[in-house]
Write a protein that holds these residues in place. Structure first.
Motif, PDB file in Angstrom:
ATOM      1  N   ALA B 457     -33.576  30.702 -11.156  1.00  9.93           N
ATOM      2  CA  ALA B 457     -32.432  30.465 -10.268  1.00  9.93           C
ATOM      3  C   ALA B 457     -32.919  29.938  -8.920  1.00  9.93           C
ATOM      4  CB  ALA B 457     -31.658  31.775 -10.071  1.00  9.93           C
ATOM      5  N   PHE B 458     -34.012  30.488  -8.457  1.00  7.57           N
ATOM      6  CA  PHE B 458     -34.557  30.069  -7.170  1.00  7.57           C
ATOM      7  C   PHE B 458     -35.000  28.600  -7.239  1.00  7.57           C
ATOM      8  CE2 PHE B 458     -38.269  30.020  -4.176  1.00  7.57           C
ATOM      9  CZ  PHE B 458     -37.559  30.241  -3.008  1.00  7.57           C
ATOM     10  N   GLU B 460     -34.051  26.321  -9.353  1.00  7.33           N
ATOM     11  CA  GLU B 460     -32.890  25.434  -9.528  1.00  7.33           C
ATOM     12  C   GLU B 460     -32.185  25.219  -8.194  1.00  7.33           C
ATOM     13  OE1 GLU B 460     -30.341  27.029 -12.541  1.00  7.33           O
ATOM     14  OE2 GLU B 460     -31.731  26.514 -14.153  1.00  7.33           O
ATOM     15  N   MET B 461     -32.068  26.306  -7.445  1.00  2.39           N
ATOM     16  CA  MET B 461     -31.404  26.205  -6.147  1.00  2.39           C
ATOM     17  C   MET B 461     -32.170  25.236  -5.233  1.00  2.39           C
ATOM     18  SD  MET B 461     -31.784  27.452  -2.814  1.00  2.39           S
ATOM     19  CE  MET B 461     -32.755  28.943  -2.850  1.00  2.39           C
ATOM     20  N   LYS B 465     -30.872  21.656  -3.888  1.00  2.80           N
ATOM     21  CA  LYS B 465     -30.842  21.461  -2.440  1.00  2.80           C
ATOM     22  C   LYS B 465     -31.599  20.179  -2.076  1.00  2.80           C
ATOM     23  CE  LYS B 465     -31.972  24.304   1.555  1.00  2.80           C
ATOM     24  NZ  LYS B 465     -32.679  25.514   1.961  1.00  2.80           N
TER      25      LYS B 465
END
Lengths: 365, 485
Positions: B457-458, B460-461, B465
């Motif tokens: 998740a990190f 992907e974030m 971004k």
């Protein structure tokens, strides 16, 4: 401030101590907090300040979310939490000696969350063969720091007197303990008292009484860092009595100094820097020998080691201590500040019962 | 050490692919790659083996890792994975075996100034339960009282107790003081086994900003120089060789050569457009600065070859594609497969704070050598405050234009519970994205899945971004015609 002793059934010493402490706390004297047994408390006494042992009460058992993780030592994190909620509002300064990694990190955390001047004195982890100027300077500079921070005049004479008085207190307490004239509950109260050594000597002079007969009780040695739960009550209710207390609240604070007379600063260095025996120091063997010798010389028939959860110097050494001492051994971990004491009661009760049966069996044989 | 068989297209391959590729290597190259060159050329000292060689010995995790396909990387792997065998060979050849604990790189130059010594870090056995996917060392430590509430470094105690992982050291040099409590417990266990231990006292370092500062760096340097000197006396006794300042100076020069190459390697890895080498190779290269995996001369050759490979790739603009998210990794992951996992998520590691900062700076060569070692040690990741370590991580982020930070913590260690929150806070206050996970013990797949979910998740974030930022930048660029108007 330490309030761990039982409010009920106090001895004359404890009753009088409570009265004197109440007066002392009202005196408006500046308060200096201290944490670890390697803190040279004489520096506080010589400056005429009130020593406050920083034992957080049971209500602050959780550091504010996000700051310290739950796998930190529960004593250290509880103490850090206490500063978050301003549990010690009247402190003028905080002083402590260095022991373990978590203790130093806790000090860092406290220094970040308060504006109270703080001093963490580096002391050797190893047993030095001779005086080391680096560590000697740590104590010497702290002495001057106290004068500067608190704005009080200090002199070598006042320090010499404080050192001499506290040494006398240690000698007397040790003697009384060996003779069984001072209970462990009283010892804890003295170790955490806000009175200085002069006041404690006077108190003992006035109040020491013939001890009650405890010959029927199971004699135990209590080891560990600090004890948050009312372990002494539990032990006594289970038919045991703590004859030797190697925690940071007990006999280890009143070990008689071994070094010859010297300048006050060097005597403090010798006592706190060199002679202090604890499992956090290396090599670990001298501390183990000392604990074993103490437990045996006080006639303990069993050992209870209790440490706060994630206290590494004691918790991770428990097995070595157990094997080395060789007496029946109970290792307990306590979530410091937790009021859940039933588990402790059950295990301590079973342990004393086992020792009691063993003694009966031996008597019968 | 390059051959015509070199596959010049950088990519990551698995252990079986390396096994196949290895068959094409010329035998001469294999014969010429050996350690302890001062002892002559022997069959037993060859180390150019593919990772598959070590799988039957129990290094099961190698089957899951991805390796760089260069011969330089192969040499690094062979050299790294043969370390434990090398220490036994050293003993068989009459060399003195010195175990270093807790200083993480600071004392090795001093040890190597004594001829006929081999240094190693039992602390580094903490990788082994993960590499072997086995609890054997942990179980052994557990039987000595160090269970799951102690850091993975407890594997070192398991190693000492089993006496099959490395020969019994002639001397253990253990650092005590401003190190972690878990390691202190491990050392107590080793002391209990009757080992010959010299204790190196390491007081904590006060930061200038600390309000509870109690001493100057000058005092501390003088003190530490004295500790190095005392350690030299112990080494002289054990080795039967007198301390020689000239040899120490030479050892420092050698250590600097390795450190300098590693520094240039890190810079090149972070500054190239495409990642020229994998995070796994980088971390094992970084850790060569600790004890040179037992052979300082050979370690220099291995790392210089790796550097040349990376330099060559960079000059041709070659590297691994599709790794856009730039990460700094803090605290070495005891499970090295995590590095491969984040790479598979489209990330590259451009900076690190693997708790070995003391092994990074070049040591002074013009001053007293003990003072030079002391000054180097002052850079220690753990001997200062948590703020100091947070600053080290921030510096890595800023120098390497990282998009985020991964902190891989260890449950039950003495520093992680206290510093992690502070580091996270320090990073977030500078708008640096950060994720903190605890490395799961080997075999705890369900537990690890949670960490991997968070990492994914990190990543992907950060990726989203970054894409959004790139799109916005593109949209803001005016067309040529519009600009002209």
């Amino acid at each position: 401030m330490n309030k761990s002793y039982n409010e009920h059934g106090d001895s004359a010493l404890l009753k009088r101590l409570r009265e004197l402490e109440a007066v002392e706390l009202q005196s408006g004297k500046p308060q200096v907090g201290w944490i670890d047994r390697r803190t040279p408390i004489e520096l506080i006494e010589a400056a005429g300040e009130m020593p406050i042992r920083l034992f957080p009460s049971n209500i602050h058992n959780e550091k504010l979310p996000g700051a310290v993780r739950s796998d930190a030592c529960s004593f250290c994190s509880t103490l850090a939490s206490a500063f978050d909620v301003n549990h010690f509002p009247h402190l003028s300064a905080i002083l402590t000696g260095s022991t373990c990694d978590q203790m130093r990190r806790m000090c860092e955390e406290v220094a970040r969350t308060t504006t109270i001047p703080m001093r963490l004195i580096s002391l050797p982890r190893t047993y030095r063969r001779s005086i080391d100027s680096y560590f000697l300077n740590q104590i010497d500079s702290t002495w001057h720091w106290i004068a500067e921070v608190l704005g009080v005049p200090v002199s070598e004479d006042s320090l010499a007197e404080a050192v001499e008085t506290r040494n006398r207190l240690r000698v007397w307490v040790s003697e009384l303990r060996r003779e069984g004239w001072l209970s462990t509950r009283e010892l804890h109260a003295l170790a955490g008292s806000v009175l200085n050594a002069t006041g404690l000597l006077k108190l003992m002079d006035e109040t020491i009484q013939t001890p009650e007969d405890r010959s029927g009780s199971i004699r135990l040695a209590l080891l560990g860092a600090v004890v948050g739960a009312p372990v002494l009550d539990i032990i006594e209710q289970s038919g045991g009595v703590v004859v030797y207390d190697g925690t940071n609240q007990g006999d280890s604070l009143f070990v008689e100094p071994a070094s010859p007379q010297d300048t006050p600063i060097r005597m403090l260095y010798n006592y706190y820097g060199m002679e202090s025996l604890e499992p956090a120091r290396r090599p670990v063997m001298p501390a183990l020998y000392y604990l074993k010798k103490s437990a045996l010389s006080y006639g303990a028939s069993g050992v209870i080691l209790i440490n706060p959860t994630h206290c590494h110097p004691w918790g991770l050494s428990a097995k070595i201590i157990k094997e080395f001492i060789g007496l029946p051994f109970l290792h307990l971990e306590e979530e410091y500040g937790s009021l859940a004491i039933s588990r402790l009661s059950t295990r301590i009760g079973a342990f004393t019962e086992m020792l009691s049966m063993k003694r009966t069996g031996n008597d019968n044989r | 050490m390059t051959t015509d068989n070199q596959d010049y297209s950088p990519r990551q391959i698995d252990w079986q692919q390396w096994h196949q590729k290895y068959l094409d290597l010329p035998p001469g190259l294999i014969e010429e790659t050996y350690y302890f060159r001062h002892l002559g050329k022997h069959n037993w000292s060859r180390y150019l083996f593919p990772p598959s060689t070590f799988v039957p010995y129990g290094q099961k995790l190698l089957r899951e890792l991805r390796f760089d396909n260069s011969e330089a990387a192969l040499r690094l792997w062979g050299f790294t994975l043969s370390e434990w065998e090398r220490i036994y060979r050293a003993r068989q050849n009459g060399m003195k075996v010195i175990a270093l604990m807790g200083d993480i790189g600071a004392l090795a130059p001093l040890v190597y100034s004594f001829p006929g010594t081999v240094a190693f870090y039992p602390d580094c056995l903490w990788w082994t339960p993960f590499m072997m996917q086995s609890w054997e060392l942990f179980d052994e430590a557990q039987s000595a009282g160090l269970g799951e509430d102690c850091c993975f470094v407890r594997a070192a105690l398991g190693g000492f107790r089993r006496e099959v992982w490395f020969p019994r050291p002639d001397l253990v040099i253990a650092t005590t003081g401003a190190t972690c409590d878990d390691l202190a417990a491990v050392i107590a266990g080793i002391e209990n086994l009757g080992h010959n231990i010299h204790y190196f006292e390491l007081p904590r370092r006060s930061n200038i900003a600390d309000r509870y500062q109690t001493g100057s760096d000058e005092d501390l340097i003088e003190f530490l120089a004295g500790e190095f000197q005392k350690t030299a006396e112990s080494l002289a006794t054990v080795t039967g060789t007198e301390f020689d300042e000239k040899r120490l100076r030479n050892s420092i020069v050698k250590s600097n050569r390795l450190r300098d190459t590693l520094d240039r390697l890190r810079v090149m890895n972070a500054s190239s457009v495409l990642p020229p080498i994998g995070a796994l190779e980088m971390i094992f290269a970084d850790f060569s600065a600790l004890s040179s995996y037992g052979d300082p001369d050979e370690a220099i050759r291995v790392i210089e070859e790796l550097y040349n490979e990376v330099a060559s790739r960079t000059s041709f603009g070659m590297g691994y594609p599709n790794r856009d998210v730039r990460l700094v990794w803090a605290t070495p992951p005891a499970d090295p497969s995590l590095l491969c996992q984040v790479e598979a998520m489209g990330c590259r590691i451009v900076g690190s704070e693997y708790l070995i900062n003391q092994s990074r700076p070049l040591l002074e060569t013009g001053s007293d050598p003990f003072t030079a070692l002391a000054k180097g040690l002052l850079n220690g990741s753990l001997m200062g405050s948590s703020n100091y370590r947070a600053d080290l991580i921030i510096r890595e982020v800023e120098n390497n234009f990282a998009d985020g930070v991964v902190i891989s913590g260890i449950y039950g260690s003495s520093h992680c519970p206290w510093e992690t929150g502070l580091i996270v806070k320090a990073l977030r206050s500078r708008n640096i994205p950060v994720v903190s996970i605890d490395v799961s013990p080997p075999g705890r797949k369900r537990e690890q899945a949670q960490s991997l979910n968070r990492l994914k998740a990190f990543c992907e974030m950060l990726s989203a971004k970054k894409s959004a930022k790139a799109t916005r930048s593109f949209e803001r660029v005016p067309h040529a015609e519009e600009s002209a108007l």
